[in-house]
Design a protein around this motif. Structure first.
Motif, PDB file in Angstrom:
ATOM      1  N   LEU A  62       0.823  -1.211   0.000  1.00  0.00           N
ATOM      2  CA  LEU A  62       0.000   0.000   0.000  1.00  0.00           C
ATOM      3  C   LEU A  62       0.858   1.263   0.000  1.00  0.00           C
ATOM      4  O   LEU A  62       0.543   2.238  -0.704  1.00  0.00           O
ATOM      5  CB  LEU A  62      -0.927  -0.008   1.217  1.00  0.00           C
ATOM      6  CG  LEU A  62      -2.148  -0.936   1.123  1.00  0.00           C
ATOM      7  CD1 LEU A  62      -2.862  -1.001   2.472  1.00  0.00           C
ATOM      8  CD2 LEU A  62      -3.108  -0.462   0.039  1.00  0.00           C
ATOM      9  N   ILE A  63       1.946   1.255   0.755  1.00  0.00           N
ATOM     10  CA  ILE A  63       2.840   2.423   0.772  1.00  0.00           C
ATOM     11  C   ILE A  63       3.506   2.594  -0.588  1.00  0.00           C
ATOM     12  O   ILE A  63       3.626   3.710  -1.114  1.00  0.00           O
ATOM     13  CB  ILE A  63       3.888   2.274   1.889  1.00  0.00           C
ATOM     14  CG1 ILE A  63       3.197   2.351   3.261  1.00  0.00           C
ATOM     15  CG2 ILE A  63       4.959   3.356   1.782  1.00  0.00           C
ATOM     16  CD1 ILE A  63       4.116   2.058   4.428  1.00  0.00           C
ATOM     17  N   PHE A  64       3.941   1.487  -1.180  1.00  0.00           N
ATOM     18  CA  PHE A  64       4.533   1.524  -2.520  1.00  0.00           C
ATOM     19  C   PHE A  64       3.513   2.059  -3.523  1.00  0.00           C
ATOM     20  O   PHE A  64       3.836   2.907  -4.379  1.00  0.00           O
ATOM     21  CB  PHE A  64       4.989   0.115  -2.892  1.00  0.00           C
ATOM     22  CG  PHE A  64       5.596   0.000  -4.268  1.00  0.00           C
ATOM     23  CD1 PHE A  64       6.700   0.755  -4.622  1.00  0.00           C
ATOM     24  CD2 PHE A  64       5.053  -0.875  -5.204  1.00  0.00           C
ATOM     25  CE1 PHE A  64       7.258   0.643  -5.897  1.00  0.00           C
ATOM     26  CE2 PHE A  64       5.595  -0.996  -6.468  1.00  0.00           C
ATOM     27  CZ  PHE A  64       6.710  -0.233  -6.813  1.00  0.00           C
ATOM     28  N   TYR A  65       2.290   1.581  -3.437  1.00  0.00           N
ATOM     29  CA  TYR A  65       1.199   2.032  -4.297  1.00  0.00           C
ATOM     30  C   TYR A  65       0.920   3.512  -4.072  1.00  0.00           C
ATOM     31  O   TYR A  65       0.718   4.280  -5.035  1.00  0.00           O
ATOM     32  CB  TYR A  65      -0.029   1.176  -3.999  1.00  0.00           C
ATOM     33  CG  TYR A  65      -1.295   1.516  -4.737  1.00  0.00           C
ATOM     34  CD1 TYR A  65      -1.289   2.230  -5.939  1.00  0.00           C
ATOM     35  CD2 TYR A  65      -2.536   1.098  -4.238  1.00  0.00           C
ATOM     36  CE1 TYR A  65      -2.460   2.516  -6.603  1.00  0.00           C
ATOM     37  CE2 TYR A  65      -3.711   1.384  -4.896  1.00  0.00           C
ATOM     38  CZ  TYR A  65      -3.665   2.101  -6.080  1.00  0.00           C
ATOM     39  OH  TYR A  65      -4.834   2.393  -6.737  1.00  0.00           O
ATOM     40  N   LEU A  66       0.931   3.954  -2.814  1.00  0.00           N
ATOM     41  CA  LEU A  66       0.669   5.357  -2.482  1.00  0.00           C
ATOM     42  C   LEU A  66       1.725   6.270  -3.088  1.00  0.00           C
ATOM     43  O   LEU A  66       1.400   7.309  -3.682  1.00  0.00           O
ATOM     44  CB  LEU A  66       0.627   5.526  -0.963  1.00  0.00           C
ATOM     45  CG  LEU A  66       0.471   6.957  -0.435  1.00  0.00           C
ATOM     46  CD1 LEU A  66      -0.865   7.541  -0.871  1.00  0.00           C
ATOM     47  CD2 LEU A  66       0.595   6.986   1.091  1.00  0.00           C
ATOM     48  N   VAL A  67       2.994   5.906  -2.965  1.00  0.00           N
ATOM     49  CA  VAL A  67       4.081   6.730  -3.487  1.00  0.00           C
ATOM     50  C   VAL A  67       3.962   6.874  -5.002  1.00  0.00           C
ATOM     51  O   VAL A  67       4.042   7.982  -5.554  1.00  0.00           O
ATOM     52  CB  VAL A  67       5.444   6.136  -3.092  1.00  0.00           C
ATOM     53  CG1 VAL A  67       6.580   6.870  -3.812  1.00  0.00           C
ATOM     54  CG2 VAL A  67       5.649   6.211  -1.588  1.00  0.00           C
ATOM     55  N   LEU A  68       3.748   5.751  -5.691  1.00  0.00           N
ATOM     56  CA  LEU A  68       3.639   5.803  -7.145  1.00  0.00           C
ATOM     57  C   LEU A  68       2.394   6.563  -7.595  1.00  0.00           C
ATOM     58  O   LEU A  68       2.436   7.302  -8.596  1.00  0.00           O
ATOM     59  CB  LEU A  68       3.619   4.384  -7.715  1.00  0.00           C
ATOM     60  CG  LEU A  68       4.935   3.610  -7.703  1.00  0.00           C
ATOM     61  CD1 LEU A  68       4.755   2.235  -8.304  1.00  0.00           C
ATOM     62  CD2 LEU A  68       6.022   4.371  -8.460  1.00  0.00           C
TER      63      LEU A  68
END
Length: 357
Positions: A62-68
């Protein structure tokens, strides 16, 4: 005594659990969750469910998805403002992408915010999917229209490409727009396992139908590529320097179009199988689809960043070439034996879609 849940090909309780006296005991780091879980009805029944939920992995995805998602949103806004391309389609894209950071943060902060269970989260997720897929469909249709107007010599192919880039787009968006809503509707009946599972599978069925639309468009790309190849390989009458340059430009774009078409086809086949067919017919895959779903959405934003880079590079080159050429002639006319003259336009004469090939 209730039996522990087993979904083929996993053992009872899954790969990270053990069934003890009818109850699943999970390994360290793994647990059961109602999120994206359509095989248990409530928290009481979780103790019989699969130990397939790792909160650390979910948080990381989710954090990876949020950053992108935030990077792609900022990139779309900056590029659109810089090159003055705030069309209605771009505004819809910005609107849909703005929902992504909202529901991701809502999921990360909310203790009980679970996909497929929380109504607010599921509604935001469904809206983002609907608008996102719709803008993607229109973008693809615009791409086909650009190819049709710029490189198709056959009048029959022009008619076919124009017809099939309009109605299928509308049908695909309408079908997907309706089907995606079943995701949040399934959250309303989350305690009814059977109904929720049926509604969620309708959601995946709509995704499959939407992906089939893209296969149709890829087929049209192949027809246009074949038309371009026929022009390139035909005998040319009285080739001037400008005509020779136009032929070389078409050959270069033909090669790019072929690479683009083949790449899209491979990616679509993978997405169709992993995100459509498998979740629709395979219970074990559906039970674990939450990981691949977040990774797919993150990859979608990564692809957006790449396309923004390609688009920006093209527009910057176009600006530079435009200022240096000072309104010089940008057209070449090619006469193909046995065909009507085909007008080839320079890459700088188009502004909207030429960056995609």
């Amino acid at each position: 005594m209730t039996d522990c849940l087993a979904l083929w090909p996993s053992k009872p309780c899954g790969a990270f659990g053990k069934c003890v006296n009818g109850t699943c005991i999970c390994e360290n780091g793994w647990t059961q969750s109602l999120e994206y879980n359509y095989f248990v009805e409530n928290e009481y029944a979780l103790k019989f469910g699969l130990c397939n939920y790792n909160e650390s992995i979910i948080q990381g995805l989710l954090i990876f998805y949020l950053v992108l998602s935030m990077m792609s949103l900022v990139g779309i806004i900056v590029v659109s403002i810089t090159f003055n391309k705030l069309s209605l389609r771009v505004k819809l894209t910005i609107g849909s992408r703005s929902l992504e950071p909202v529901y991701i943060l809502y999921r990360l902060v909310g203790d009980d915010a679970l996909f497929g269970r929380d109504i607010t989260l599921s509604v935001l997720y469904s809206i983002a999917w609907t608008v996102g897929l719709a803008t993607c469909s229109f973008e693809f249709a615009k791409y086909i229209s650009y190819l049709n107007d710029s490189y198709t010599a056959s009048s029959d192919l022009r008619w076919i490409s124009k017809y099939f880039s309009n109605w299928p787009t509308f049908i695909a968006n309408a079908t997907c727009g309706i089907g995606v809503q079943f995701f949040w509707i399934s959250a309303l009946v989350g305690d009814n396992q059977g109904k929720a599972l049926i509604l969620h599978r309708i959601f995946y069925l709509s995704i499959i139908l939407n992906l089939l639309y893209f296969f149709l468009q890829i087929h049209l790309m192949g027809l246009i590529a074949g038309d371009m190849r026929a022009v390139i390989e035909s005998k040319w009458n009285e080739i001037s320097d400008s005509q020779q340059q136009a032929r070389l430009r078409m050959k270069k774009r033909y090669n790019r179009l072929n690479i683009t078409r083949k790449t899209f086809r491979v990616l679509l086949i993978l997405v169709l199988i992993l995100m459509g067919v498998f979740p629709l017919i395979w219970n074990w895959w559906l039970a674990n689809s939450i990981y691949l779903g977040f990774l797919y959405l993150a990859g979608w934003n990564g692809a957006t960043l790449f396309m923004l880079y390609v688009r920006t590079t093209h527009l910057m080159r176009k600006r530079r070439d435009s200022s240096s050429s000072n309104n010089s002639d940008r057209k070449g006319s090619v006469v193909v034996s046995g065909q009507k003259p085909l007008e080839l336009k320079d890459s700088n004469a188009r502004t909207d879609m030429s960056e995609y090939i």
